[in-house]
Design a protein around this motif. Structure first.
Motif, PDB file in Angstrom:
ATOM      1  N   VAL A   1     -14.512   4.890  -9.075  1.00  0.00           N
ATOM      2  CA  VAL A   1     -14.154   4.253  -8.103  1.00  0.00           C
ATOM      3  C   VAL A   1     -13.177   5.178  -7.231  1.00  0.00           C
ATOM      4  O   VAL A   1     -12.939   4.959  -5.985  1.00  0.00           O
ATOM      5  CB  VAL A   1     -13.537   2.912  -8.348  1.00  0.00           C
ATOM      6  CG1 VAL A   1     -14.132   1.932  -9.094  1.00  0.00           C
ATOM      7  CG2 VAL A   1     -12.206   3.257  -9.276  1.00  0.00           C
TER       8      VAL A   1
ATOM      9  N   ASN B   1       0.676  -1.302   0.065  1.00  0.00           N
ATOM     10  CA  ASN B   1       0.132  -0.026  -0.121  1.00  0.00           C
ATOM     11  C   ASN B   1       0.929   1.201  -0.062  1.00  0.00           C
ATOM     12  O   ASN B   1       0.324   2.431   0.143  1.00  0.00           O
ATOM     13  CB  ASN B   1      -1.016  -0.024   1.328  1.00  0.00           C
ATOM     14  CG  ASN B   1      -2.197  -0.853   0.958  1.00  0.00           C
ATOM     15  OD1 ASN B   1      -1.876  -1.962   0.811  1.00  0.00           O
ATOM     16  ND2 ASN B   1      -3.228  -0.251   1.111  1.00  0.00           N
TER      17      ASN B   1
ATOM     18  N   ASN C   1     -13.621   1.988 -12.985  1.00  0.00           N
ATOM     19  CA  ASN C   1     -13.610   0.395 -13.402  1.00  0.00           C
ATOM     20  C   ASN C   1     -14.092   0.128 -14.702  1.00  0.00           C
ATOM     21  O   ASN C   1     -14.261   0.957 -15.350  1.00  0.00           O
ATOM     22  CB  ASN C   1     -14.295  -0.295 -12.179  1.00  0.00           C
ATOM     23  CG  ASN C   1     -15.777   0.024 -12.311  1.00  0.00           C
ATOM     24  OD1 ASN C   1     -16.266   0.139 -13.235  1.00  0.00           O
ATOM     25  ND2 ASN C   1     -16.313  -0.482 -11.025  1.00  0.00           N
TER      26      ASN C   1
ATOM     27  N   TYR D   1      -7.535  -0.818   2.436  1.00  0.00           N
ATOM     28  CA  TYR D   1      -8.230  -0.777   1.144  1.00  0.00           C
ATOM     29  C   TYR D   1      -7.571  -2.230   0.168  1.00  0.00           C
ATOM     30  O   TYR D   1      -6.512  -2.342   0.047  1.00  0.00           O
ATOM     31  CB  TYR D   1      -7.778   0.459   0.157  1.00  0.00           C
ATOM     32  CG  TYR D   1      -8.411   0.660  -1.200  1.00  0.00           C
ATOM     33  CD1 TYR D   1      -9.780   1.550  -0.885  1.00  0.00           C
ATOM     34  CD2 TYR D   1      -8.119   0.308  -2.340  1.00  0.00           C
ATOM     35  CE1 TYR D   1     -10.647   1.399  -2.031  1.00  0.00           C
ATOM     36  CE2 TYR D   1      -8.855   0.122  -3.463  1.00  0.00           C
ATOM     37  CZ  TYR D   1     -10.290   0.925  -3.231  1.00  0.00           C
ATOM     38  OH  TYR D   1     -10.947   1.072  -4.264  1.00  0.00           O
ATOM     39  N   THR D   2      -8.494  -3.134  -0.098  1.00  0.00           N
ATOM     40  CA  THR D   2      -8.283  -4.088  -0.493  1.00  0.00           C
ATOM     41  C   THR D   2      -8.995  -4.732  -1.906  1.00  0.00           C
ATOM     42  O   THR D   2      -8.708  -5.884  -2.239  1.00  0.00           O
ATOM     43  CB  THR D   2      -8.558  -5.387   0.506  1.00  0.00           C
ATOM     44  OG1 THR D   2      -9.991  -5.332   0.740  1.00  0.00           O
ATOM     45  CG2 THR D   2      -7.912  -5.392   1.824  1.00  0.00           C
ATOM     46  N   ASN D   3      -9.965  -3.876  -2.295  1.00  0.00           N
ATOM     47  CA  ASN D   3     -10.418  -4.323  -3.615  1.00  0.00           C
ATOM     48  C   ASN D   3      -9.411  -4.132  -4.675  1.00  0.00           C
ATOM     49  O   ASN D   3      -8.703  -3.304  -4.998  1.00  0.00           O
ATOM     50  CB  ASN D   3     -11.422  -3.205  -4.180  1.00  0.00           C
ATOM     51  CG  ASN D   3     -12.272  -3.485  -5.274  1.00  0.00           C
ATOM     52  OD1 ASN D   3     -11.583  -3.954  -6.302  1.00  0.00           O
ATOM     53  ND2 ASN D   3     -13.489  -3.696  -5.313  1.00  0.00           N
ATOM     54  N   VAL D   4      -8.945  -5.691  -5.315  1.00  0.00           N
ATOM     55  CA  VAL D   4      -7.677  -5.541  -5.842  1.00  0.00           C
ATOM     56  C   VAL D   4      -7.673  -4.813  -7.325  1.00  0.00           C
ATOM     57  O   VAL D   4      -6.529  -4.200  -7.795  1.00  0.00           O
ATOM     58  CB  VAL D   4      -7.515  -7.108  -6.311  1.00  0.00           C
ATOM     59  CG1 VAL D   4      -6.237  -7.281  -7.272  1.00  0.00           C
ATOM     60  CG2 VAL D   4      -7.008  -7.829  -4.937  1.00  0.00           C
ATOM     61  N   SER D   5      -8.992  -5.094  -8.083  1.00  0.00           N
ATOM     62  CA  SER D   5      -8.930  -4.587  -9.442  1.00  0.00           C
ATOM     63  C   SER D   5      -8.873  -2.855  -9.324  1.00  0.00           C
ATOM     64  O   SER D   5      -8.207  -2.275  -9.983  1.00  0.00           O
ATOM     65  CB  SER D   5     -10.256  -4.758 -10.149  1.00  0.00           C
ATOM     66  OG  SER D   5      -9.994  -6.248 -10.433  1.00  0.00           O
ATOM     67  N   ASN D   6      -9.819  -2.390  -8.271  1.00  0.00           N
ATOM     68  CA  ASN D   6      -9.724  -0.926  -8.027  1.00  0.00           C
ATOM     69  C   ASN D   6      -8.434  -0.476  -7.706  1.00  0.00           C
ATOM     70  O   ASN D   6      -7.927   0.583  -8.044  1.00  0.00           O
ATOM     71  CB  ASN D   6     -10.869  -0.567  -6.967  1.00  0.00           C
ATOM     72  CG  ASN D   6     -12.271  -0.646  -7.713  1.00  0.00           C
ATOM     73  OD1 ASN D   6     -12.387  -1.195  -8.809  1.00  0.00           O
ATOM     74  ND2 ASN D   6     -13.083  -0.579  -6.742  1.00  0.00           N
ATOM     75  N   LYS D   7      -7.746  -1.099  -6.905  1.00  0.00           N
ATOM     76  CA  LYS D   7      -6.286  -0.810  -6.299  1.00  0.00           C
ATOM     77  C   LYS D   7      -5.701  -0.516  -7.443  1.00  0.00           C
ATOM     78  O   LYS D   7      -4.628   0.281  -7.413  1.00  0.00           O
ATOM     79  CB  LYS D   7      -6.034  -1.825  -5.175  1.00  0.00           C
ATOM     80  CG  LYS D   7      -4.600  -1.484  -4.503  1.00  0.00           C
ATOM     81  CD  LYS D   7      -4.427  -2.451  -3.521  1.00  0.00           C
ATOM     82  CE  LYS D   7      -3.300  -2.218  -2.708  1.00  0.00           C
ATOM     83  NZ  LYS D   7      -2.712  -3.158  -1.775  1.00  0.00           N
TER      84      LYS D   7
ATOM     85  N   ASP E   1     -12.328   7.874  -2.522  1.00  0.00           N
ATOM     86  CA  ASP E   1     -13.092   6.885  -3.174  1.00  0.00           C
ATOM     87  C   ASP E   1     -14.382   7.634  -3.544  1.00  0.00           C
ATOM     88  O   ASP E   1     -14.547   8.870  -3.700  1.00  0.00           O
ATOM     89  CB  ASP E   1     -13.311   5.662  -2.282  1.00  0.00           C
ATOM     90  CG  ASP E   1     -14.268   5.926  -1.024  1.00  0.00           C
ATOM     91  OD1 ASP E   1     -14.863   7.013  -0.856  1.00  0.00           O
ATOM     92  OD2 ASP E   1     -14.358   5.333  -0.140  1.00  0.00           O
TER      93      ASP E   1
END
Length: 197
Positions: free
Chosen positions: A121, A9, A115, A172-178, A137
């Motif tokens: 996002v 992160n 996204n 913050y763990t949403n992989v695609s958004n991250k 966000d």
């Protein structure tokens, strides 16, 4: 994906200037100062020639984010643009995971990140001259920062104005958004420089 590049992160970006190749290049470090990857731009001879003749912010570009082993993580690309540009973000297999739309208001740039379903996002806003940005966000909750303020060991390693860090909150763990957010943040330096030359 073959590496843990996007598990971190905290990212520290170090620009590597090459005046003869006309290409932007960056090294990426973790918060311990270990090199974990790179961001590189590849240009054809024709694109290099056009950069001498035309405004850079009109020209297409493609950037590759790779881990330390050279494995592709994401690519960021933009076609020809004459006003408001849209930048596409693809994963290592070429699948679209998001896009970036830019707005500029007197040194107050805004980057809206969507996204693959075109849902907002995140938004990156801040002061380009002071190099201080917030990452919020879609609900306007702050989830990260981009700046040139160094702490701890990184203060000893990075002192140049061409270096900056990207931090997302630990939860913050949403992989695609991250991936989309960090890809955007990691390349914000190049995008801003080309729009302010």
């Amino acid at each position: 994906m073959s590496s843990n590049f996007f598990e971190s992160n905290s990212y520290f970006i170090d620009e590597k200037v090459n005046y003869f190749k006309f290409e932007n290049a960056y090294k990426v470090f973790n918060n311990k100062g270990n090199e974990i990857g790179s961001v590189t731009q590849k240009l054809s001879l024709g694109q290099k020639a056009l950069r001498l003749l035309l405004n850079k912010n009109m020209l297409p570009f493609q950037l590759a984010i790779k881990d330390k082993s050279g494995n592709l993580q994401t690519t960021i690309s933009r076609g020809w643009t004459f006003f408001m540009s849209t930048i596409l973000i693809d994963d290592s297999k070429g699948n679209n995971i998001g896009s970036i739309k830019q707005k500029f208001k007197l040194f107050k740039p805004t980057f809206k990140i969507y996204n693959k379903s075109k849902q907002l996002v995140a938004v990156i806003t801040g002061d380009w001259k002071a190099w201080n940005f917030k990452i919020n966000d879609a609900s306007k909750k702050q989830i990260g920062t981009i700046n040139k303020k160094w702490n701890g060991a990184m203060k000893e390693i990075f002192t140049s104005a061409d270096k900056y860090n990207v931090d997302l909150i630990p939860g913050y763990t949403n992989v695609s958004n991250k991936m989309a957010i960090l890809s955007s943040a990691i390349t914000i330096d190049m995008i801003l420089k080309e729009n302010n030359k």
